[in-house]
Design an enzyme around this catalytic site. Structure first.
Site, PDB file in Angstrom:
ATOM      1  N   CYS A   1       0.842  -1.187   0.000  1.00 47.01           N
ATOM      2  CA  CYS A   1       0.000   0.000   0.000  1.00 47.01           C
ATOM      3  C   CYS A   1       0.878   1.238   0.000  1.00 47.01           C
ATOM      4  CB  CYS A   1      -0.911   0.009   1.217  1.00 47.01           C
ATOM      5  SG  CYS A   1      -1.806   1.568   1.348  1.00 47.01           S
TER       6      CYS A   1
ATOM      7  N   HIS B   1      -4.838   1.645   7.723  1.00 45.76           N
ATOM      8  CA  HIS B   1      -5.193   1.102   6.417  1.00 45.76           C
ATOM      9  C   HIS B   1      -6.628   0.582   6.348  1.00 45.76           C
ATOM     10  CE1 HIS B   1      -4.200  -0.761   2.524  1.00 45.76           C
ATOM     11  NE2 HIS B   1      -4.997  -1.736   2.927  1.00 45.76           N
TER      12      HIS B   1
ATOM     13  N   ASN C   1     -13.498   9.262  -3.875  1.00 45.85           N
ATOM     14  CA  ASN C   1     -14.143   8.079  -4.453  1.00 45.85           C
ATOM     15  C   ASN C   1     -14.115   7.015  -3.393  1.00 45.85           C
ATOM     16  OD1 ASN C   1     -14.156   9.295  -7.029  1.00 45.85           O
ATOM     17  ND2 ASN C   1     -12.079   8.557  -7.419  1.00 45.85           N
TER      18      ASN C   1
ATOM     19  N   HIS D   1      -6.730   2.108   0.888  1.00 47.05           N
ATOM     20  CA  HIS D   1      -6.372   2.941   2.040  1.00 47.05           C
ATOM     21  C   HIS D   1      -7.180   4.246   1.967  1.00 47.05           C
ATOM     22  CE1 HIS D   1      -3.139   3.906   5.113  1.00 47.05           C
ATOM     23  NE2 HIS D   1      -3.914   4.975   5.069  1.00 47.05           N
TER      24      HIS D   1
ATOM     25  N   HIS E   1      -8.561   7.593   1.419  1.00 44.92           N
ATOM     26  CA  HIS E   1      -7.960   8.795   0.833  1.00 44.92           C
ATOM     27  C   HIS E   1      -8.965   9.577   0.011  1.00 44.92           C
ATOM     28  CE1 HIS E   1      -7.787   5.957  -2.531  1.00 44.92           C
ATOM     29  NE2 HIS E   1      -7.756   7.012  -3.328  1.00 44.92           N
TER      30      HIS E   1
ATOM     31  N   GLN F   1      -8.906  13.087  -2.860  1.00 48.08           N
ATOM     32  CA  GLN F   1      -8.005  13.644  -3.869  1.00 48.08           C
ATOM     33  C   GLN F   1      -8.345  15.099  -4.114  1.00 48.08           C
ATOM     34  OE1 GLN F   1      -7.162  11.412  -7.480  1.00 48.08           O
ATOM     35  NE2 GLN F   1      -8.454   9.733  -6.777  1.00 48.08           N
TER      36      GLN F   1
HETATM   37  N1  UDP Z   1      -1.461   7.073  -6.649  1.00 47.52           N
HETATM   38  C1  UDP Z   1      -0.399   7.779  -6.080  1.00 47.52           C
HETATM   39  N2  UDP Z   1       0.706   7.098  -5.635  1.00 47.52           N
HETATM   40  C2  UDP Z   1       0.815   5.745  -5.721  1.00 47.52           C
HETATM   41  C3  UDP Z   1      -0.262   5.034  -6.299  1.00 47.52           C
HETATM   42  C4  UDP Z   1      -1.373   5.735  -6.755  1.00 47.52           C
HETATM   43  O1  UDP Z   1      -0.470   8.992  -5.984  1.00 47.52           O
HETATM   44  O2  UDP Z   1       1.822   5.186  -5.312  1.00 47.52           O
HETATM   45  C5  UDP Z   1      -2.653   7.812  -7.094  1.00 47.52           C
HETATM   46  C6  UDP Z   1      -3.259   7.333  -8.388  1.00 47.52           C
HETATM   47  O3  UDP Z   1      -2.714   8.060  -9.469  1.00 47.52           O
HETATM   48  C7  UDP Z   1      -4.727   7.628  -8.219  1.00 47.52           C
HETATM   49  C8  UDP Z   1      -4.927   7.745  -6.716  1.00 47.52           C
HETATM   50  O4  UDP Z   1      -3.643   7.605  -6.139  1.00 47.52           O
HETATM   51  O5  UDP Z   1      -5.114   8.832  -8.846  1.00 47.52           O
HETATM   52  C9  UDP Z   1      -5.851   6.701  -6.177  1.00 47.52           C
HETATM   53  O6  UDP Z   1      -7.093   7.194  -6.389  1.00 47.52           O
HETATM   54  P1  UDP Z   1      -8.461   6.420  -6.465  1.00 47.52           P
HETATM   55  O7  UDP Z   1      -8.245   4.979  -6.260  1.00 47.52           O
HETATM   56  O8  UDP Z   1      -9.388   7.124  -5.531  1.00 47.52           O
HETATM   57  O9  UDP Z   1      -9.047   6.699  -7.884  1.00 47.52           O
HETATM   58  P2  UDP Z   1      -8.399   6.910  -9.314  1.00 47.52           P
HETATM   59  O10 UDP Z   1      -7.835   8.272  -9.317  1.00 47.52           O
HETATM   60  O11 UDP Z   1      -7.396   5.820  -9.463  1.00 47.52           O
HETATM   61  O12 UDP Z   1      -9.558   6.763 -10.227  1.00 47.52           O
HETATM   62 ZN    ZN Z   2      -2.454   1.393   3.565  1.00 52.17          ZN
END
Ligand code: UDP
Ligand code: ZN
Ligand code: ZN
Length: 325
Positions: free
Chosen positions: A31, A87, A128, A139, A141, A143
């Site tokens: 993670c 987590h 999301n 985990h 989070h 954005q």
């Molecule tokens: N991400 C990051 N670092 C990592 C792995 C993933 O910043 O090591 C970002 C990835 O680009 C993504 C977000 O973390 O935009 C995870 O977001 P989420 O699963 O909510 O949705 P997504 O943006 O993938 O649709």
């Molecule tokens: Zn985690």
């Protein structure tokens, strides 16, 4: 690497980037948001990280070769808000109120930072939740996207709010809040500073909106007491949604602040939740009519579903600062 492309038919930008394709899909045993990785380190409660696969970047080059089609630099910033070191937290109501207040302060610092940046037109903070909506990392989070343009949906809201204000001298959001409080049918929860309700015009079967009672445009306008009550109402929103079908509700949540430039006094901060389920095992898909026209059908009546949300709010076990309706 990346560019903005303009759709002249809709008056809308598309953020184009190949880096997005590289992001990991639900890795099993690693993670990137847990404490102790190269990026996260230790000793934090809430962590704001740059998105490793950003569709926007301030160093993006100016695209060339523009003829009929319009392109622009994909300037901006994408970030991740890791809401807890733990987590296995499933949703925000599982965070303590104090922890949730720390998340609110992260949202506020991000807002402060980009409000001073001339290159940023709009800041979208969102969340999301659930694999049904395509969350790639479990985990907890949220954005943010610091955007170099004001998105179409926001422009539409602004136009209608501005028109209403010009006509009546009143904020349309304050008016909606008054209407909901008078009618009482769709209000789910209320604390000292915020109201949680299903809007009259809900698209999603269990859509929920959060309005501050005070007419403010930005998270940075909130007092410390309001910040605590915002943390409270968001915890109650997710507790309500997760109690509704006695299972975790997948959803998208967005924080709608005013754009950073231009007088926006007529606008009013609000948060919207779009829950995906219409039943314990059934997803409401935005499909044929929704995708082709952008218009929604609503199965049943919002008021019936608002009653179910009210019941779920009362049933939910977390400690609340206000009252369920
Ligand atoms: N991400 C990051 N670092 C990592 C792995 C993933 O910043 O090591 C970002 C990835 O680009 C993504 C977000 O973390 O935009 C995870 O977001 P989420 O699963 O909510 O949705 P997504 O943006 O993938 O649709
Ligand atoms: Zn985690
Ligand atoms: Zn208002």
């Amino acid at each position: 690497m990346r560019e903005l492309r303009y759709n002249p038919l809709l008056g809308q930008w598309v953020m184009v980037s190949a880096v997005r394709k590289k992001r990991p899909w639900r890795p099993d045993n690693f993670c990137p948001f847990c404490p102790g990785t190269d990026e996260t380190g230790y000793g934090w409660d809430v962590l704001v990280l740059p998105n490793k696969y950003p569709v926007l970047d301030f160093s993006s080059d100016r695209p060339e070769g523009e003829k009929f089609y319009k392109k622009a630099r994909a300037q901006g910033e994408c970030g991740v808000i890791v809401e807890t070191p733990e987590h296995n937290v499933r949703d925000l109501e599982e965070l303590s109120l104090e922890q949730m207040v720390k998340v609110m302060h992260a949202w506020i610092s991000i807002t402060e930072k980009f409000s001073r940046d001339k290159r940023v037109a709009y800041l979208m903070i969102f969340r999301n939740k659930g694999k049904e909506i395509g969350v790639s990392l479990t985990h907890p989070h949220g954005q943010f996207y610091a955007l170099p343009f004001v998105p179409l949906k926001i422009r539409l809201k602004l136009k209608n709010a501005r028109d209403y204000y010009k006509k009546t001298g009143e904020c349309i959001f304050c008016r909606i809040l008054k209407e909901e409080l008078d009618e009482k049918r769709r209000i789910v929860y209320e604390n000292q500073d915020f109201v949680l309700f299903m809007p009259f015009f809900a698209n999603w079967p269990f859509e929920l909106h959060v309005y501050p009672k005070r007419h403010v445009q930005f998270l940075t306008d909130l007092t410390e007491n309001e910040i605590e009550n915002l943390a409270d109402v968001i915890r109650v929103s997710t507790a309500t949604l997760n109690t509704l079908f006695d299972r975790q509700m997948p959803y998208v949540m967005g924080v709608f602040q005013a754009p950073f430039h231009g007088g926006m006094d007529f606008y009013h901060l609000h948060i919207e939740f779009y829950p995906l389920l219409r039943d314990a095992e059934k997803i409401k898909y935005a499909a044929g009519i929704e995708m082709t026209t952008g218009e929604f059908t609503y199965d049943g009546f919002p008021e019936e579903n608002a009653d179910r949300l009210k019941m779920a709010c009362r049933k939910s076990k977390i400690k609340k600062r206000g009252k369920c309706w």
